[in-house]
Design a protein around this motif. Structure first.
Motif, PDB file in Angstrom:
ATOM      1  N   ILE A 100       0.456  89.732 -20.737  1.00  0.00           N
ATOM      2  CA  ILE A 100       1.177  89.048 -20.186  1.00  0.00           C
ATOM      3  C   ILE A 100       0.976  87.412 -20.276  1.00  0.00           C
ATOM      4  O   ILE A 100       1.841  86.552 -20.279  1.00  0.00           O
ATOM      5  CB  ILE A 100       0.886  89.343 -18.438  1.00  0.00           C
ATOM      6  N   LEU A 101      -0.358  87.116 -20.720  1.00  0.00           N
ATOM      7  CA  LEU A 101      -0.682  85.760 -21.154  1.00  0.00           C
ATOM      8  C   LEU A 101       0.540  85.375 -22.532  1.00  0.00           C
ATOM      9  O   LEU A 101       0.708  84.329 -22.746  1.00  0.00           O
ATOM     10  CB  LEU A 101      -2.082  85.644 -21.482  1.00  0.00           C
ATOM     11  N   ASP A 102       0.536  86.471 -23.393  1.00  0.00           N
ATOM     12  CA  ASP A 102       1.261  86.241 -24.410  1.00  0.00           C
ATOM     13  C   ASP A 102       2.889  85.862 -24.153  1.00  0.00           C
ATOM     14  O   ASP A 102       3.458  84.910 -24.656  1.00  0.00           O
ATOM     15  CB  ASP A 102       1.471  87.488 -25.559  1.00  0.00           C
ATOM     16  N   LEU A 103       3.257  86.497 -23.134  1.00  0.00           N
ATOM     17  CA  LEU A 103       4.667  86.365 -22.685  1.00  0.00           C
ATOM     18  C   LEU A 103       4.666  84.842 -21.851  1.00  0.00           C
ATOM     19  O   LEU A 103       5.711  84.326 -22.205  1.00  0.00           O
ATOM     20  CB  LEU A 103       5.243  87.292 -21.521  1.00  0.00           C
ATOM     21  N   ILE A 104       3.765  84.498 -21.319  1.00  0.00           N
ATOM     22  CA  ILE A 104       3.717  82.966 -20.549  1.00  0.00           C
ATOM     23  C   ILE A 104       3.802  82.151 -21.816  1.00  0.00           C
ATOM     24  O   ILE A 104       4.361  81.061 -21.634  1.00  0.00           O
ATOM     25  CB  ILE A 104       2.536  83.169 -19.454  1.00  0.00           C
ATOM     26  N   GLN A 105       2.853  82.175 -22.857  1.00  0.00           N
ATOM     27  CA  GLN A 105       2.778  81.411 -23.894  1.00  0.00           C
ATOM     28  C   GLN A 105       3.974  81.266 -24.498  1.00  0.00           C
ATOM     29  O   GLN A 105       4.351  80.165 -24.985  1.00  0.00           O
ATOM     30  CB  GLN A 105       1.568  81.814 -24.796  1.00  0.00           C
ATOM     31  N   GLN A 106       4.792  82.316 -24.820  1.00  0.00           N
ATOM     32  CA  GLN A 106       5.943  82.236 -25.501  1.00  0.00           C
ATOM     33  C   GLN A 106       6.950  81.487 -24.814  1.00  0.00           C
ATOM     34  O   GLN A 106       7.772  80.969 -25.285  1.00  0.00           O
ATOM     35  CB  GLN A 106       6.241  83.614 -26.111  1.00  0.00           C
ATOM     36  N   ALA A 107       6.827  81.833 -23.421  1.00  0.00           N
ATOM     37  CA  ALA A 107       7.975  81.292 -22.478  1.00  0.00           C
ATOM     38  C   ALA A 107       7.889  79.794 -22.480  1.00  0.00           C
ATOM     39  O   ALA A 107       8.787  79.024 -22.409  1.00  0.00           O
ATOM     40  CB  ALA A 107       7.831  81.865 -21.297  1.00  0.00           C
ATOM     41  N   GLY A 108       6.610  79.371 -22.465  1.00  0.00           N
ATOM     42  CA  GLY A 108       6.508  77.699 -22.113  1.00  0.00           C
ATOM     43  C   GLY A 108       6.785  77.266 -20.749  1.00  0.00           C
ATOM     44  O   GLY A 108       6.913  77.931 -19.938  1.00  0.00           O
ATOM     45  N   LEU A 109       6.650  75.953 -21.211  1.00  0.00           N
ATOM     46  CA  LEU A 109       6.963  75.157 -19.834  1.00  0.00           C
ATOM     47  C   LEU A 109       8.011  74.120 -19.891  1.00  0.00           C
ATOM     48  O   LEU A 109       8.169  73.758 -21.315  1.00  0.00           O
ATOM     49  CB  LEU A 109       5.667  74.152 -19.477  1.00  0.00           C
ATOM     50  N   GLN A 110       9.005  73.642 -19.052  1.00  0.00           N
ATOM     51  CA  GLN A 110      10.071  72.764 -19.332  1.00  0.00           C
ATOM     52  C   GLN A 110       9.482  71.446 -18.361  1.00  0.00           C
ATOM     53  O   GLN A 110       8.963  71.910 -17.342  1.00  0.00           O
ATOM     54  CB  GLN A 110      11.168  73.551 -18.561  1.00  0.00           C
ATOM     55  N   PRO A 111      10.266  70.461 -18.993  1.00  0.00           N
ATOM     56  CA  PRO A 111      10.002  69.328 -17.959  1.00  0.00           C
ATOM     57  C   PRO A 111      10.778  69.380 -16.483  1.00  0.00           C
ATOM     58  O   PRO A 111      11.834  70.194 -16.476  1.00  0.00           O
ATOM     59  CB  PRO A 111      10.741  67.938 -18.711  1.00  0.00           C
ATOM     60  N   GLN A 112      10.255  68.716 -15.719  1.00  0.00           N
ATOM     61  CA  GLN A 112      10.909  68.776 -14.456  1.00  0.00           C
ATOM     62  C   GLN A 112      10.555  67.495 -13.507  1.00  0.00           C
ATOM     63  O   GLN A 112       9.432  66.762 -13.776  1.00  0.00           O
ATOM     64  CB  GLN A 112      10.193  69.993 -13.567  1.00  0.00           C
ATOM     65  N   THR A 113      11.402  67.164 -12.723  1.00  0.00           N
ATOM     66  CA  THR A 113      11.111  65.708 -12.061  1.00  0.00           C
ATOM     67  C   THR A 113      10.386  66.140 -11.088  1.00  0.00           C
ATOM     68  O   THR A 113      10.238  67.085 -10.345  1.00  0.00           O
ATOM     69  CB  THR A 113      12.498  65.342 -11.180  1.00  0.00           C
TER      70      THR A 113
END
Length: 516
Positions: A100-113
């Motif tokens: 599941i950590l591989d999925l989270i790493q591949q999905a990444g984070l997006q900028p947010q206000t």
């Protein structure tokens, strides 16, 4: 109906949503296998409810496969989201195992206000922590801290040999407003510092402020385990697994009276995790209210005080509390003006705790910490000065007018001669009753000493910290100025609001109904 299901996805975001559906939906199973085939992802689960799996896979833009012997064949009941060239029968054993950590790493984070936060978790070095804690306490924000260790969340090519030691601060807004965004933005600029927001109440996932995951935060927290905390941040700080070794300690532990008081219960380890508390001192501060609550006097001031108060209405209510080297002049509800001598004081609570007018404590000391440090109570008033704290016993208080008013002469009651003759005759004819036999039991019940008048009762309520009761007594006896002053102090101290005025109490601000 249940079946063994495998679902194919073209992106890690879609696969992550389906894995969260399996983990958070009642009656469903956790994902038993996460596989990778190049740029596509597979999630396989055993004995899962087939209608639920079909609906969740379709919502996550995946293609459903059902087990047929040792292979999985495409489910004909659901339309495909993938290209028609995809094999209709696949063998999952040939794919690469993933987590599941591989999925989270591949999905990444997006900028947010950045959003307003009532709670924030901050990771920072021990050298930066004292300044942040002091600033948060100045803003009346609850602070807790502890030392933690960080290990990489994902599998780096060159893992560090030892875990990183850092300080975890938990800020919580105690007022009805969130933590100031300017404070969190300023903290985020400090070196090696990360400001996060908890994804859930258990702090299983901490997300960097100004970043969001492709999955809802509460669903992301459901994927994390209970043994540690996931920290998700950009490349500037990295993603880590937080391991705590001790409970959180209140920031009030960092307030001390003198240099000989040491900080206790600090975890041993790196010097960066040590935070030295500061002694409390008085610093200049703007005067928020000009009303004087009490006056601190020297012995030489008493003669001048007699001349000032002898013809002053304040003498009717002023109370003098004598001490060894200093004296305290106060009044129920406050003196409310400067009298020209002594040092004017402001009451900051709890109870009758005073500081010089135009001064404040640094660092700002919460109400609970002031109670523990100076111990004011219903029988004592405490005055904090630049170099000492003076404790006055209220049992020795007396009216201020006793400074210049001596004992009254013996009163000779003047009665008419006829009245005296009648009284002497009655006195001679009266036979005193026999003395009753003494009985050891029951003894008369000792009643508690009641206040002499309403002003004593108001002062006792004020010393207990019940400012609303003291203000109500002043308002009831037509002293609106001192009642308003006490209500103002209650509002500044964060006390409960006063009771609404009733018709039985005189209220000078009540709007009268219009005349007919």
């Amino acid at each position: 109906m249940t079946a063994d299901v495998a679902v194919q996805f073209t992106t890690a975001d879609c696969a992550l949503r389906f894995a969260a559906d399996l983990a958070t939906t009642a009656g469903a199973h956790d994902a038993t296998q996460i596989l990778r085939d190049g740029d596509t992802w597979w999630i396989a689960a055993r004995d899962v409810d087939l209608p639920f799996a079909r609906a969740a896979a379709h919502a996550a833009e995946g293609t459903t496969y059902l087990r047929t012997g040792d292979l999985f064949t495409r489910d004909a009941m659901i339309s495909d989201h993938l290209a028609s060239t995809t094999d209709r029968a696949v063998d999952l054993d040939v794919f690469e195992q993933a987590t599941i950590l591989d999925l989270i790493q591949q999905a990444g984070l997006q900028p947010q206000t950045p959003r307003p936060q009532r709670e924030a978790v901050i990771l920072l070095p021990g050298s930066v922590a004292p300044g942040v804690i002091r600033r948060a306490m100045d803003l009346d924000i609850s602070v807790s801290y502890r030392a933690v260790s960080l290990t990489p969340l994902f599998n780096p090519p060159h893992p560090p040999p030892d875990p990183n030691l850092t300080i975890e601060l938990v800020l919580y807004a105690t007022q009805d407003r969130p933590i100031p965004s300017s404070l969190l933005a300023a903290i985020a600029t400090r070196p090696l510092t990360l400001v996060t927001r908890p994804a859930d109440t258990d702090h299983r996932v901490l997300l960097q402020r100004g970043r969001s995951a492709s999955l809802a935060e509460h669903r992301l927290a459901a994927l994390a385990g209970d043994d540690s905390t996931w920290i998700l941040a950009d490349a500037g700080y990295g993603c880590w697994r937080l391991n705590s070794h001790s409970p959180l300690v209140s920031g009030a532990e960092l307030v001390r009276l003198g240099d000989d008081i040491t900080l206790e219960n600090l975890p041993s380890g790196d010097d960066r995790t040590r935070i030295e508390p500061r002694p409390v001192r008085l610093v200049p501060a703007p005067v928020r209210r000009s009303d004087v609550d009490a006056v601190l006097l020297n012995p030489a001031d008493l003669d001048v005080l007699t001349l000032l108060l002898e013809d002053d209405p304040l003498a009717d209510i002023a109370i003098l509390v004598p001490g060894t080297s200093r004296h305290l002049l106060l009044a129920p509800g406050g003196i409310l003006r400067e009298i020209g001598i002594g040092e004017p004081l402001a009451c900051i609570g709890p109870g009758l705790l005073y500081v010089p007018l135009g001064r404040r404590m640094s660092p700002r000391v919460p109400l609970e910490a002031r109670q523990r440090l100076y111990q004011p109570d219903a029988s004592h008033a405490v005055v904090v000065t630049d170099h000492s704290a003076l404790r006055f016993d209220l049992e020795g208080r007396r009216p201020a007018w006793t400074l210049w008013v001596g004992p009254a002469p013996a009163i000779d009651q003047q009665l008419p001669a006829d009245t005296l003759t009648v009284l002497r005759g009655i006195d001679a004819d009266r036979t005193p009753p026999p003395a009753p036999a003494a009985r050891p039991w029951p003894r008369p019940r000792i009643q508690p000493e009641a206040p002499a008048d309403w002003r004593d009762e108001a002062l006792q309520a004020e010393s207990r910290g019940d400012l609303a009761r003291a203000a109500a007594l002043h308002r009831q006896h037509k002293d609106p100025r001192r009642a308003g002053h006490l209500y103002e102090r209650a509002a500044i101290d964060g006390a409960s609001p006063p009771p609404s005025p009733s018709r039985s109490l005189w209220n000078p601000f009540r709007r009268r109904p219009p005349a007919n």
